[in-house]
Design a protein around this motif. Structure first.
Motif, mmCIF file in Angstrom:
data_model
loop_
_atom_site.group_PDB
_atom_site.id
_atom_site.type_symbol
_atom_site.label_atom_id
_atom_site.label_comp_id
_atom_site.label_asym_id
_atom_site.label_seq_id
_atom_site.Cartn_x
_atom_site.Cartn_y
_atom_site.Cartn_z
ATOM 1 N N ALA A 123 2.818 0.965 -5.350
ATOM 2 C CA ALA A 123 2.111 1.395 -4.144
ATOM 3 C C ALA A 123 0.694 1.847 -4.455
ATOM 4 C CB ALA A 123 2.890 2.519 -3.457
ATOM 5 N N LEU A 124 0.489 2.521 -5.599
ATOM 6 C CA LEU A 124 -0.835 3.029 -5.940
ATOM 7 C C LEU A 124 -1.826 1.881 -6.143
ATOM 8 C CD1 LEU A 124 -2.536 5.523 -6.518
ATOM 9 C CD2 LEU A 124 -1.857 5.356 -8.918
ATOM 10 N N GLN A 173 -1.536 -1.113 -4.861
ATOM 11 C CA GLN A 173 -1.753 -1.739 -3.556
ATOM 12 C C GLN A 173 -2.799 -0.977 -2.748
ATOM 13 O OE1 GLN A 173 2.033 -2.121 -1.574
ATOM 14 N NE2 GLN A 173 2.335 -4.204 -2.325
ATOM 15 N N GLN A 174 -2.735 0.354 -2.784
ATOM 16 C CA GLN A 174 -3.732 1.151 -2.076
ATOM 17 C C GLN A 174 -5.128 0.912 -2.648
ATOM 18 O OE1 GLN A 174 -2.445 5.214 -2.263
ATOM 19 N NE2 GLN A 174 -0.573 4.867 -1.071
ATOM 20 N N GLU A 175 -5.225 0.835 -3.968
ATOM 21 C CA GLU A 175 -6.526 0.604 -4.592
ATOM 22 C C GLU A 175 -7.056 -0.786 -4.248
ATOM 23 O OE1 GLU A 175 -9.898 1.575 -6.827
ATOM 24 O OE2 GLU A 175 -8.286 2.756 -5.911
ATOM 25 N N GLU A 228 -6.381 -2.493 -1.527
ATOM 26 C CA GLU A 228 -6.793 -2.453 -0.127
ATOM 27 C C GLU A 228 -8.132 -1.745 0.023
ATOM 28 O OE1 GLU A 228 -6.387 -3.455 3.849
ATOM 29 O OE2 GLU A 228 -5.222 -4.076 2.080
ATOM 30 N N ARG A 229 -8.361 -0.685 -0.776
ATOM 31 C CA ARG A 229 -9.643 0.020 -0.718
ATOM 32 C C ARG A 229 -10.787 -0.889 -1.147
ATOM 33 N NH1 ARG A 229 -13.210 1.949 -3.913
ATOM 34 N NH2 ARG A 229 -12.024 1.316 -5.751
#
Length: 246
Positions: free
Chosen positions: A57-58, A60-62, A64-65
């Motif tokens: 998840a981490l 994926q968040q990066e 997306e950012r």
């Protein structure tokens, strides 16, 4: 199963393309045939959608950012890359002013500040040493490394050009072979075409002769019927009389 197309083309033998209006008609036929042929697949459809970092998840968040172009949160602490002396004053929370450290206050806190500044200076010095070492290595080996890399690129370019030249040679040789094969059979094709035209002409002559004989036969039948009617002899009797006379 993909559709199969039987392409029949003898460009070195067929000369009908030079006739007026024939090229336009051929272009229309080619356009109609291309519409019937299956369209090439979209290259993007060859690769399925890949869900990157689906189990992280981490990451994926990066991702997306970065995709949205947002700045990193929290921002990087750049103070560790700055070489500043320790502060010699402490903030006075009551009056919002900086109060100079006294000798008694400086011993425990000032020592910690100086040790932190010294550690930061050591880190900066080591980083500068690493940069100097990297520059020396590049100066010593970088030119040769780039020369080797350029040589590899030139070697790959030479191989690719050779492959392209070989393919062009194969295409040229194939076209020459096609021309030789078509010119070799051109005389036979022309002879067969002339024979076909003669047979068509003979068939037409036979059909014309048959039509003429049928017309003459109809006239004879009509004349025979007229004679039978004038003489008053039944048709069967006339036929039997004719048979006996013969």
């Amino acid at each position: 199963m993909a559709a199969q197309f039987d392409l029949d083309a003898l460009p070195y033998v067929d000369k009908q393309i030079d006739e007026p209006g024939m090229r336009t008609q051929v272009d229309k036929l080619i356009a109609a045939e291309l519409k019937r042929m299956p369209k090439p697949r979209d290259p993007s459809a060859l690769f399925p959608d890949i869900d990157l970092f689906k189990d992280r998840a981490l990451l994926q968040q990066e991702l997306e950012r970065v995709r949205k172009g947002k700045p990193m949160e929290p921002t990087l602490d750049l103070s560790r890359y700055q070489l500043e002396p320790p502060s010699t004053s402490t903030p006075d929370n009551d009056n919002n002013t900086n109060t100079p450290l006294t000798a008694s206050e400086e011993l425990p806190e000032g020592k910690i500040l100086w040790l932190k500044a010294l550690g930061n200076a050591d880190a900066q010095l080591e980083q500068q040493n690493q940069r100097i070492l990297n520059l020396e290595l590049i100066q010593k080996f970088g030119a040769n490394a780039w020369n080797v890399h350029n040589y590899q690129l030139e070697y790959d370019l030479t191989n690719l050009r050779k492959v392209v030249d070989d393919k062009k040679g194969e295409v040229l040789e194939l076209n020459k072979q096609r021309k030789r094969d078509q010119l070799e059979v051109a005389e036979s094709l022309q002879r067969l075409e002339a024979k076909w035209a003669e047979m068509i002409s003979a068939t037409l002559q036979v059909e014309v002769a048959s039509a003429s004989l049928e017309s003459e036969l109809e006239q004879l039948k009509a004349y025979e019927a007229k004679l039978v009617k004038e003489l008053g002899i039944p048709l069967e009797s006339a036929d039997s009389t004719t048979s006996m006379a013969s």
